[in-house]
Design an enzyme around this catalytic site. Structure first.
Site, PDB file in Angstrom:
ATOM      1  N   VAL A 178       0.836  -1.211   0.000  1.00 18.49           N
ATOM      2  CA  VAL A 178       0.000   0.000   0.000  1.00 18.49           C
ATOM      3  C   VAL A 178       0.871   1.262   0.000  1.00 18.49           C
ATOM      4  O   VAL A 178       0.625   2.201  -0.775  1.00 18.49           O
ATOM      5  CB  VAL A 178      -0.973   0.005   1.208  1.00 18.49           C
TER       6      VAL A 178
ATOM      7  N   GLU B 283     -10.106   5.681   5.934  1.00 18.32           N
ATOM      8  CA  GLU B 283     -11.017   5.171   4.896  1.00 18.32           C
ATOM      9  C   GLU B 283     -10.497   3.864   4.283  1.00 18.32           C
ATOM     10  O   GLU B 283     -11.263   2.946   3.968  1.00 18.32           O
ATOM     11  CB  GLU B 283     -11.170   6.237   3.801  1.00 18.32           C
TER      12      GLU B 283
ATOM     13  N   VAL C 186     -11.131  -0.193   5.553  1.00 22.74           N
ATOM     14  CA  VAL C 186     -12.296  -1.053   5.268  1.00 22.74           C
ATOM     15  C   VAL C 186     -12.641  -0.962   3.781  1.00 22.74           C
ATOM     16  O   VAL C 186     -12.794   0.138   3.245  1.00 22.74           O
ATOM     17  CB  VAL C 186     -13.545  -0.618   6.079  1.00 22.74           C
TER      18      VAL C 186
ATOM     19  N   GLY D 127     -10.945  -1.596   1.007  1.00 26.48           N
ATOM     20  CA  GLY D 127      -9.944  -1.178   0.007  1.00 26.48           C
ATOM     21  C   GLY D 127     -10.333   0.138  -0.651  1.00 26.48           C
ATOM     22  O   GLY D 127     -10.439   1.168   0.006  1.00 26.48           O
TER      23      GLY D 127
ATOM     24  N   ILE E 183     -13.183   1.080  -1.867  1.00 28.37           N
ATOM     25  CA  ILE E 183     -14.610   1.473  -1.789  1.00 28.37           C
ATOM     26  C   ILE E 183     -14.760   2.652  -0.828  1.00 28.37           C
ATOM     27  O   ILE E 183     -14.325   2.569   0.313  1.00 28.37           O
ATOM     28  CB  ILE E 183     -15.489   0.322  -1.234  1.00 28.37           C
TER      29      ILE E 183
ATOM     30  N   GLY F  80      -1.035  -9.732  -4.159  1.00 28.14           N
ATOM     31  CA  GLY F  80      -0.886  -8.672  -3.146  1.00 28.14           C
ATOM     32  C   GLY F  80      -2.166  -8.398  -2.383  1.00 28.14           C
ATOM     33  O   GLY F  80      -2.336  -7.324  -1.818  1.00 28.14           O
TER      34      GLY F  80
ATOM     35  N   GLU G  13      -2.824 -10.548   3.697  1.00 27.81           N
ATOM     36  CA  GLU G  13      -1.953  -9.952   4.722  1.00 27.81           C
ATOM     37  C   GLU G  13      -0.614 -10.695   4.698  1.00 27.81           C
ATOM     38  O   GLU G  13      -0.530 -11.814   4.188  1.00 27.81           O
ATOM     39  CB  GLU G  13      -2.591 -10.115   6.101  1.00 27.81           C
TER      40      GLU G  13
ATOM     41  N   LYS H  21     -12.628  -5.188  10.433  1.00 26.58           N
ATOM     42  CA  LYS H  21     -13.341  -4.242   9.571  1.00 26.58           C
ATOM     43  C   LYS H  21     -14.786  -4.066  10.050  1.00 26.58           C
ATOM     44  O   LYS H  21     -15.325  -2.957  10.032  1.00 26.58           O
ATOM     45  CB  LYS H  21     -13.284  -4.720   8.119  1.00 26.58           C
TER      46      LYS H  21
END
Ligand code: HSE
Length: 397
Positions: free
Chosen positions: A12, A124, A127, A129, A131, A182, A185, A200
């Site tokens: 990320v 944001e 939870v 990704g 969205i 990817g 986790e 989440k």
């Protein structure tokens, strides 16, 4: 000028750096302010990276630099990530994160710490990704009492189910595919044992219901026992198996919150969610069902949500936060033991009285699979006491 430091150059963090530097012009326009990437903190060295100049190994450089006003934490876990987040907030820097474990466990305290120091804590990306879900839930649905949240919240688990059904690949091989993309986790136990979905669900529930729901309060079951045989029976009766996180408000104001695999009808919008996609159905008292859908994991979708929060922090610090959460209610969460539903049961032999018989090609001699009438788990277990049970999965009705 907003100067950003990224902590952790993994899947990320590197996506965030790419968006901030690659399309920097556009990001700046959207933020109405200049946004610049000043530091990337990582223990590893990246001498060949075009961003090599920005890498540092010592967090105190970032902490002590008054120019840095937004810190992006993409380290994960609750060790260094918690320490650096607290130090950044105490230094008055806003923190943006994709770290659901940290938010689910320490979110309320970190939100308070941010407020005390005139900063914001935004998550944001923790939870769903890419969205947009937390700010819409917090702001756009603010007129509603939320009655239920029901979601496919883990991209890895959903990808595994899809590969099992569409390609007939066994569980372990499907998991390897999720890791190669990817999605998983670093330790995929959290994905397949349901802990990631649980975290989440806690974040969603805390925002929706207004008090901090903790992971240890949520009964959590993963997907490791699901077999190709179960998938075949699900398909035979027009269902798919999905790992769901559910949080349902009860008449006394408590929550029934849990994570379990479910049989979901293909007629239900959640039944058609495949691959790495996530979907979150939120029932408001005024809106009825609202569904949020998109890529739930992956480098750029998740980085997109992180950068949106960086822009929000850059635009208007004081208006960027979510609806506040109150403290945890130790007695506020119930297990789903009394929640009545139909059940899928697969027996090595014997039958289930009153159940709808399911068939699949190649079933073993004597194997019997059934959809039961609605009942609680307790009643079901009493009926199964003397049976050789292979699988039990709740049906979402
Ligand atoms: N491992 C997570 C998933 C990443 O598969 O959904 C996104 O939170």
């Amino acid at each position: 000028m907003v100067k950003v430091a990224i902590l952790g150059y993994g899947v990320v963090g590197s996506g965030v750096a790419e968006i901030l530097t690659g399309s920097g012009g556009d990001v700046r326009k959207k933020a109405d302010e200049l946004i610049g990437l000043k530091y990337i903190l990582d223990l590893r060295s990246f001498p060949d990276s075009p961003l090599a100049e920005q890498f540092v190994k010592d967090f105190s450089i970032i902490e002590g630099d008054p120019e840095v006003n937004v810190v992006v934490e993409t380290i994960g876990g609750v060790g260094a990530a918690l320490d650096f987040t607290e130090r950044a907030l105490r230094a008055g820097k806003s923190v943006v994160t994709s770290n659901k474990e940290l938010v689910a466990t320490h979110g309320r305290r970190l939100l308070d710490l941010a407020a005390e120091h005139g900063a914001v804590y935004l998550f944001e990306a923790s939870v769903g990704g890419g969205i947009p879900i937390l700010r819409p839930l917090s702001d756009c649905m603010a007129a509603n009492d939320i009655l239920e949240i029901c979601g496919i919240l883990n991209g890895t688990a959903n990808y595994i189910f899809t590969r099992m059904v569409q390609d007939g690949v066994p569980f372990e091989q499907a998991l390897k595919g999720a890791q190669a993309n990817g999605y998983a986790e670093q330790d995929p136990t959290a994905d397949v044992e349901g802990h990631d979905t649980c975290r989440k669900l806690c974040i969603l529930s805390s925002i929706a219901f207004g008090w901090h729901v903790l992971p240890e309060q949520v009964a959590t079951q993963g997907i490791t026992k699901i077999t190709l045989e179960d998938e075949a029976y699900a398909a035979a009766c027009g269902h798919r198996i999905k790992l769901l996180g559910r949080s349902i408000i009860q008449e006394d104001g408590s929550l029934c919150a849990y994570v379990e695999p479910h049989f979901v009808s293909v007629q239900d919008p959640l039944g058609g969610v495949e691959d790495v996609f996530n979907a979150i159905k939120v029932k408001g008292d005024a809106t009825g069902d609202v569904m949020f859908y998109g890529r739930g994991a992956g480098r750029l979708p998740t980085a997109s949500a992180v950068v949106a929060d960086v822009i929000a922090a850059a635009r208007k610090m004081e208006r960027a936060g979510y609806r506040p959460w109150q403290a945890n209610r130790p007695e506020g969460v119930r297990s789903p033991e009394q929640l009545e539903s139909r059940w899928y049961v697969r027996l090595a032999s014997g039958s289930f009285s009153g159940g709808q018989l399911l068939t699949r090609p190649g079933a073993a001699e004597g194997e019997g699979a059934y959809l039961t009438p609605p009942m609680s788990r307790q009643t079901l277990e009493a009926q199964l006491r003397d049976q050789k049970v292979l699988s039990v999965i709740r049906v979402l009705d």
